[in-house]
Design an enzyme around this catalytic site. Structure first.
Site, PDB file in Angstrom:
ATOM      1  N   GLY A 160      36.506  11.701 -47.672  1.00  0.00           N
ATOM      2  CA  GLY A 160      35.385  12.629 -47.520  1.00  0.00           C
ATOM      3  C   GLY A 160      34.936  13.170 -48.871  1.00  0.00           C
ATOM      4  CD  GLU A 180      41.858  11.033 -51.940  1.00  0.00           C
ATOM      5  OE1 GLU A 180      41.656  12.242 -52.112  1.00  0.00           O
ATOM      6  OE2 GLU A 180      41.343  10.390 -51.013  1.00  0.00           O
TER       7      GLU A 180
HETATM    8  C1  5RP Z   1      39.006  13.113 -50.659  1.00  0.00           C
HETATM    9  C2  5RP Z   1      39.822  13.172 -49.438  1.00  0.00           C
HETATM   10  C3  5RP Z   1      40.197  14.520 -48.946  1.00  0.00           C
HETATM   11  O1  5RP Z   1      41.581  14.632 -48.957  1.00  0.00           O
HETATM   12  C4  5RP Z   1      39.655  14.704 -47.570  1.00  0.00           C
HETATM   13  O2  5RP Z   1      38.249  14.523 -47.626  1.00  0.00           O
HETATM   14  C5  5RP Z   1      39.979  16.080 -47.003  1.00  0.00           C
HETATM   15  O3  5RP Z   1      39.354  17.066 -47.733  1.00  0.00           O
HETATM   16  P1  5RP Z   1      39.344  18.583 -47.267  1.00  0.00           P
HETATM   17  O4  5RP Z   1      40.757  19.062 -47.324  1.00  0.00           O
HETATM   18  O5  5RP Z   1      38.425  19.252 -48.254  1.00  0.00           O
HETATM   19  O6  5RP Z   1      38.782  18.610 -45.873  1.00  0.00           O
HETATM   20  O7  5RP Z   1      40.196  12.186 -48.843  1.00  0.00           O
HETATM   21  O8  5RP Z   1      38.632  11.801 -50.962  1.00  0.00           O
END
Ligand code: 5RP
Length: 239
Positions: free
Chosen positions: A109, A116
């Site tokens: 997201g 990651e």
């Molecule tokens: C970023 C990610 C984040 O870990 C994921 O989007 C969750 O984010 P948040 O804790 O702000 O909801 O995968 O690439």
């Protein structure tokens, strides 16, 4: 910030701190994830280091966002290629967009899925910090799954994804005209399915499309179990 947003931040903080308390020990090589929940784990590590409760941490950040947060807290930063890291980590703590009942994930997201996933695969153990809104029955329906694509392959990859039954959207930037450019210079195609897909099969299939660099399904390496331990922050309950 309204009351709901404050509550949600408190719940995320609960999850981030709980993972650090349970798993982080002095001398560890750590992968540090990205996003508004993982940042609380980073801050807690920074705070413990500043107060002398933790020492000898070597960290590999998964994004510019996380590297900048680590700099603020004087957390020693390396890459997976640094001699001090040697390509392997003891533990990675990260957030997620969706978690299914088998602890498989959708991530990306925040657009940091490539590093990651690399960092997760290099880790001996893996922890995910989320609030309960991230728990789903099936992946890939509610939250779009990002596919990182080299810019020159945008249209052929879009066509290939549509053939697989996905609804495809090029991720647009905010406060910059045009698409999001990832930390690695690529584009993100966000895909969604009307019918729940098989995440494990699709994770492998997406990466076989020429031009796809990585995708946001995290179902674990096939040769070993890297399914994460999940720390869920809940408004009405301790983690
Ligand atoms: C970023 C990610 C984040 O870990 C994921 O989007 C969750 O984010 P948040 O804790 O702000 O909801 O995968 O690439």
């Amino acid at each position: 910030m309204n009351m709901d947003a404050m509550d949600q931040a408190a719940v995320k903080e609960m999850a981030g701190r709980a993972a650090v308390e349970a798993l982080v020990r002095s001398g560890m090589k750590l992968g540090l994830g990205t996003g508004s929940t993982a940042v609380f784990a980073v801050r807690h590590i920074g705070d413990l280091l500043a107060r002398g409760k933790l020492s000898g941490i070597r960290a590999v950040p998964t994004s510019f966002q996380t590297a900048i947060e680590c700099e603020k807290w004087d957390i020693p930063l390396f890459t997976l290629n640094s001699r001090e890291i040697g390509g392997t980590l003891d533990l990675t703590i990260d957030g997620a967009d969706e978690v299914d009942p088998q602890n498989r994930l959708v991530k990306g997201g925040g657009g940091a899925l490539l590093l990651e996933k690399i960092v997760a695969y290099a880790s001996a153990s893996y922890a995910i910090v989320v609030d309960e809104s991230k728990l789903v029955k099936a992946l890939g329906v509610k939250f779009p799954v990002p596919v990182e694509v080299i810019p020159g392959a945008r249209i052929p990859v879009t066509l290939a994804l549509e053939k697989l039954g996905a609804q495809v959207t090029l991720r647009e930037a905010v406060r910059k005209a045009g698409p999001v450019i990832t930390d690695h210079g690529n584009l993100l195609l966000d895909i969604r399915f009307a019918i729940p897909p098989d995440p494990r099969a699709l994770e492998a299939e997406l990466n076989r499309i020429p031009g796809v660099v990585e995708n946001g399904f995290f179902t674990g390496p096939h040769d070993r179990s890297l399914l994460p331990r999940i720390f869920v922050g809940r408004a009405d309950n301790p983690v």
